[in-house]
Write a protein that holds these residues in place. Structure first.
Motif, PDB file in Angstrom:
ATOM      1  N   LEU A 281       0.837  -1.198   0.000  1.00  0.00           N
ATOM      2  CA  LEU A 281       0.000   0.000   0.000  1.00  0.00           C
ATOM      3  C   LEU A 281       0.877   1.254   0.000  1.00  0.00           C
ATOM      4  N   VAL A 282       1.890   1.244   0.869  1.00  0.00           N
ATOM      5  CA  VAL A 282       2.785   2.410   0.958  1.00  0.00           C
ATOM      6  C   VAL A 282       3.559   2.575  -0.357  1.00  0.00           C
ATOM      7  N   VAL A 283       4.057   1.464  -0.901  1.00  0.00           N
ATOM      8  CA  VAL A 283       4.839   1.544  -2.140  1.00  0.00           C
ATOM      9  C   VAL A 283       3.968   2.073  -3.285  1.00  0.00           C
ATOM     10  N   LEU A 284       2.759   1.538  -3.423  1.00  0.00           N
ATOM     11  CA  LEU A 284       1.878   1.983  -4.518  1.00  0.00           C
ATOM     12  C   LEU A 284       1.456   3.447  -4.332  1.00  0.00           C
ATOM     13  N   LEU A 285       1.211   3.837  -3.079  1.00  0.00           N
ATOM     14  CA  LEU A 285       0.856   5.234  -2.803  1.00  0.00           C
ATOM     15  C   LEU A 285       2.021   6.155  -3.168  1.00  0.00           C
ATOM     16  N   PHE A 286       3.233   5.753  -2.794  1.00  0.00           N
ATOM     17  CA  PHE A 286       4.415   6.567  -3.096  1.00  0.00           C
ATOM     18  C   PHE A 286       4.667   6.620  -4.603  1.00  0.00           C
ATOM     19  N   GLN A 287       4.405   5.510  -5.291  1.00  0.00           N
ATOM     20  CA  GLN A 287       4.596   5.522  -6.749  1.00  0.00           C
ATOM     21  C   GLN A 287       3.633   6.520  -7.391  1.00  0.00           C
ATOM     22  N   ALA A 288       2.410   6.598  -6.847  1.00  0.00           N
ATOM     23  CA  ALA A 288       1.442   7.565  -7.371  1.00  0.00           C
ATOM     24  C   ALA A 288       1.853   8.992  -7.021  1.00  0.00           C
ATOM     25  N   LEU A 289       2.309   9.198  -5.772  1.00  0.00           N
ATOM     26  CA  LEU A 289       2.579  10.560  -5.311  1.00  0.00           C
ATOM     27  C   LEU A 289       3.942  11.094  -5.747  1.00  0.00           C
ATOM     28  N   LEU A 290       4.908  10.213  -5.940  1.00  0.00           N
ATOM     29  CA  LEU A 290       6.256  10.685  -6.282  1.00  0.00           C
ATOM     30  C   LEU A 290       6.617  10.492  -7.752  1.00  0.00           C
ATOM     31  N   LEU A 291       5.928   9.542  -8.417  1.00  0.00           N
ATOM     32  CA  LEU A 291       6.278   9.256  -9.811  1.00  0.00           C
ATOM     33  C   LEU A 291       5.083   9.419 -10.762  1.00  0.00           C
ATOM     34  N   ALA A 292       3.900   9.712 -10.229  1.00  0.00           N
ATOM     35  CA  ALA A 292       2.653   9.753 -11.024  1.00  0.00           C
ATOM     36  C   ALA A 292       2.455   8.436 -11.775  1.00  0.00           C
ATOM     37  N   HIS A 293       2.845   7.343 -11.131  1.00  0.00           N
ATOM     38  CA  HIS A 293       2.723   6.002 -11.716  1.00  0.00           C
ATOM     39  C   HIS A 293       1.595   5.289 -10.963  1.00  0.00           C
ATOM     40  N   GLY A 294       0.587   4.796 -11.681  1.00  0.00           N
ATOM     41  CA  GLY A 294      -0.600   4.294 -10.985  1.00  0.00           C
ATOM     42  C   GLY A 294      -1.478   5.477 -10.635  1.00  0.00           C
ATOM     43  N   GLY A 295      -2.188   5.428  -9.522  1.00  0.00           N
ATOM     44  CA  GLY A 295      -3.024   6.573  -9.176  1.00  0.00           C
ATOM     45  C   GLY A 295      -3.756   6.370  -7.865  1.00  0.00           C
ATOM     46  N   LEU A 296      -4.457   7.421  -7.446  1.00  0.00           N
ATOM     47  CA  LEU A 296      -5.208   7.350  -6.189  1.00  0.00           C
ATOM     48  C   LEU A 296      -6.542   6.639  -6.394  1.00  0.00           C
ATOM     49  N   THR A 297      -7.215   6.904  -7.524  1.00  0.00           N
ATOM     50  CA  THR A 297      -8.522   6.258  -7.746  1.00  0.00           C
ATOM     51  C   THR A 297      -8.345   4.769  -8.067  1.00  0.00           C
ATOM     52  N   THR A 298      -7.190   4.395  -8.606  1.00  0.00           N
ATOM     53  CA  THR A 298      -6.956   2.985  -8.953  1.00  0.00           C
ATOM     54  C   THR A 298      -6.092   2.284  -7.909  1.00  0.00           C
ATOM     55  N   LEU A 299      -5.870   2.952  -6.769  1.00  0.00           N
ATOM     56  CA  LEU A 299      -5.008   2.367  -5.727  1.00  0.00           C
ATOM     57  C   LEU A 299      -5.570   1.029  -5.233  1.00  0.00           C
ATOM     58  N   GLY A 300      -6.892   0.973  -5.029  1.00  0.00           N
ATOM     59  CA  GLY A 300      -7.516  -0.263  -4.539  1.00  0.00           C
ATOM     60  C   GLY A 300      -7.321  -1.422  -5.509  1.00  0.00           C
ATOM     61  N   ALA A 301      -7.553  -1.146  -6.808  1.00  0.00           N
ATOM     62  CA  ALA A 301      -7.414  -2.204  -7.824  1.00  0.00           C
ATOM     63  C   ALA A 301      -5.964  -2.656  -7.935  1.00  0.00           C
ATOM     64  N   ASN A 302      -5.025  -1.681  -7.962  1.00  0.00           N
ATOM     65  CA  ASN A 302      -3.601  -2.031  -8.066  1.00  0.00           C
ATOM     66  C   ASN A 302      -3.135  -2.785  -6.823  1.00  0.00           C
ATOM     67  N   LEU A 303      -3.642  -2.352  -5.676  1.00  0.00           N
ATOM     68  CA  LEU A 303      -3.269  -3.026  -4.421  1.00  0.00           C
ATOM     69  C   LEU A 303      -3.744  -4.475  -4.440  1.00  0.00           C
ATOM     70  N   PHE A 304      -4.955  -4.674  -4.936  1.00  0.00           N
ATOM     71  CA  PHE A 304      -5.525  -6.027  -4.951  1.00  0.00           C
ATOM     72  C   PHE A 304      -4.679  -6.966  -5.811  1.00  0.00           C
ATOM     73  N   SER A 305      -4.243  -6.473  -6.974  1.00  0.00           N
ATOM     74  CA  SER A 305      -3.473  -7.360  -7.862  1.00  0.00           C
ATOM     75  C   SER A 305      -2.026  -7.492  -7.409  1.00  0.00           C
ATOM     76  N   MET A 306      -1.389  -6.388  -7.020  1.00  0.00           N
ATOM     77  CA  MET A 306       0.058  -6.408  -6.783  1.00  0.00           C
ATOM     78  C   MET A 306       0.449  -6.695  -5.342  1.00  0.00           C
ATOM     79  N   ALA A 307      -0.404  -6.358  -4.386  1.00  0.00           N
ATOM     80  CA  ALA A 307       0.002  -6.536  -2.995  1.00  0.00           C
ATOM     81  C   ALA A 307      -0.830  -7.603  -2.281  1.00  0.00           C
ATOM     82  N   ILE A 308      -1.850  -8.122  -2.941  1.00  0.00           N
ATOM     83  CA  ILE A 308      -2.663  -9.160  -2.297  1.00  0.00           C
ATOM     84  C   ILE A 308      -2.549 -10.466  -3.093  1.00  0.00           C
ATOM     85  N   VAL A 309      -3.046 -10.466  -4.336  1.00  0.00           N
ATOM     86  CA  VAL A 309      -3.053 -11.721  -5.113  1.00  0.00           C
ATOM     87  C   VAL A 309      -1.621 -12.212  -5.385  1.00  0.00           C
ATOM     88  N   GLY A 310      -0.776 -11.335  -5.938  1.00  0.00           N
ATOM     89  CA  GLY A 310       0.596 -11.724  -6.306  1.00  0.00           C
ATOM     90  C   GLY A 310       1.388 -12.306  -5.140  1.00  0.00           C
TER      91      GLY A 310
END
Lengths: 225, 247
Positions: free
Chosen positions: A90-119
């Motif tokens: 969650l922290v990594v994906l949030l930082f990627q959105a806030l520091l690199l504009a990679h991913g996003g805040l509205t898609t944080l839940g979806a990205n978290l589900f695939s990259m930090a839960i399922v994977g």
């Protein structure tokens, strides 16, 4: 494999955020319990998040000749455990959105589900299963990292197919389309990341066998293999 | 990091993060609820103008930050252009998706508007200010500790990566794809060892200062926070009205 900011419709963005919330709560609860027993883990997890963030910025050569960034899903799950990977992810994906504009805040839940839960859970589950079957350590690490990566991509394909069903083929047609695209682009990357993770674990076994032995997923058999 | 550079050197640096967060939230909601691509594109344009003209973020820097995301959006949109279908014999074939142009326009405009809202926030607000805002919003301490530590350590790791890569490259470690993968494996392994070493050193340092719980820092104070938040609320409402009007 991030879904970019605003790409998912509101209902899907909200739905994936709600789906990820119990895992976040469980991960935080698990960390809190862990911290009461081992307070030094607080620093470890924070540093692990920074490690995952910087690792994801490295360029990984793909077996097809192109290059991309490693997700670190398998390596993170093997080193820190899948439960810890939820808040760390969650922290990594949030930082990627806030520091690199990679991913996003509205898609944080979806990205978290695939990259930090399922994977991470697929990676850790496969690693445990492989070790239980007494397979060689390198094979277990490769399978965990490569298939953990693939599980992430499959989840992303499902998320996109659900949000954008094919006008003719519906969800199945769309899933086949996104699956076909990911098969071309992501399977070589998953193989590369699997190989990279084997190299990392081999280097750790050579230079830091003691540290590796203390990890929950490794232990006696892992260090001796 | 380009975003960090802009976040510390813009005209809205002293504006309350709560105000900027509220404006960004309104921008994201307006983007998600915009009724037509034209409305979403208008919202994107307004948010971009707010960052470039209002916060004085250099246009060149703004575009450099946005370019990778725009490239990613172009690739993502391309996937909506085609459709995979099976004929009577079961053979799969690619074809242009019906209404592809309208779908791509709607998704791209929404993504652009949401991206502009995100950039408006991150290019004007340093991350420590956002973490302080999350603390005010009662985000769990454990998560905030992870963020504080991650933010502080990621620059240490970035330097370590840069120096190690330079040393490896000087020894032809990246001359072939095979060597690149091997060098990258050694680099990641070396870094992962540092995770434990640095965490142990941080824990010792915290214990030496009787630190046994959460990591607390002084909360930055912002003048005119109430006024700024009210103005941001009004501007946010305007964005939401623009988004809702075209529905």
């Amino acid at each position: 494999m991030h879904i970019m900011e605003g790409f998912l419709p509101f209902e899907h963005a909200l739905g994936w955020t709600i789906a990820a919330t119990p895992f976040i709560a469980w991960g935080l609860q698990s960390i809190k319990k862990h911290l009461r027993e081992k307070p030094e883990q607080r620093m470890l997890l924070g540093v692990a998040a920074a490690f995952s963030f910087t690792l994801s910025a490295l360029k990984l050569p793909s077996v097809t000749g192109s290059c991309s960034h490693p997700t670190g899903v398998g390596l993170g799950a093997l080193l820190f455990g899948p439960a810890a990977m939820v808040p760390v992810g969650l922290v990594v994906l949030l930082f990627q959105a806030l520091l690199l504009a990679h991913g996003g805040l509205t898609t944080l839940g979806a990205n978290l589900f695939s990259m930090a839960i399922v994977g991470p859970f697929v990676a850790a589950g496969l690693f445990r299963a492989g070790r239980a079957l007494a397979l060689p350590l390198s094979a277990c690490v490769f399978a965990a990292a490569a298939l953990g990566d693939l599980a992430t991509y499959v989840t992303t394909a499902i998320q996109l197919a659900w949000a954008f069903p094919d006008p003719a083929g519906g969800f199945a047609g769309s899933l086949a389309k996104f699956g076909a695209i990911f098969a071309i682009t992501q399977i070589p990357l998953a193989i590369s990341e699997g190989l990279l993770t084997v190299l990392v674990v081999n280097a750790l076994r050579r230079f830091n066998a003691d540290e590796l032995q203390k990890l929950p997923l490794f232990g006696q058999r892992g260090a001796k293999a | 990091m380009l975003i960090e550079r802009a976040a510390y050197g813009n005209r809205w640096r002293s504006v309350s993060p709560a105000a900027k967060g509220l404006f960004a939230l309104a921008g994201l909601l307006a983007a998600l609820f915009s009724g037509s691509p034209a409305t979403a594109a208008t919202i994107a344009g307004l948010l971009m103008l707010a960052s470039v003209l209002g916060a004085a973020v250099p246009l060149a820097l703004y575009l450099r930050v946005a370019t990778p995301a725009l490239g990613f959006l172009a690739l993502s949109s391309l996937s909506l252009l085609f459709s995979l279908s099976a004929d009577a014999t079961g053979n799969l074939s690619w074809q242009m998706a019906p209404n592809a142009a309208a779908n791509i326009a709607a998704v791209s405009a929404r993504s652009l508007a949401a991206l502009a809202a995100l950039l408006g926030l991150v290019l004007t607000t340093p991350l420590p200010d956002l973490i302080a805002l999350l603390r005010r919003l009662r985000v769990p301490d454990v998560l905030l500790d992870l963020m504080v530590l991650c933010y502080r350590m990621l620059f240490v790791f970035s330097t370590a990566i840069e120096e190690t890569r330079t040393a490896q490259a000087a020894r032809l470690g990246y001359s072939t794809p095979r060597r690149s993968l091997n060098s990258l494996g050694l680099l990641a392994a070396g870094l992962s060892v540092q995770v434990w070493q640095r965490a142990r050193a941080l824990h010792l340092a915290a214990e030496a200062r009787c630190g046994s719980g959460t990591l607390r820092f002084l909360t930055p104070q912002f003048q005119h926070a109430g006024r700024d938040t009210a103005l941001a609320g009004l501007a946010g409402c305007l964005l939401l009205v623009i988004g809702a009007c075209a529905r």
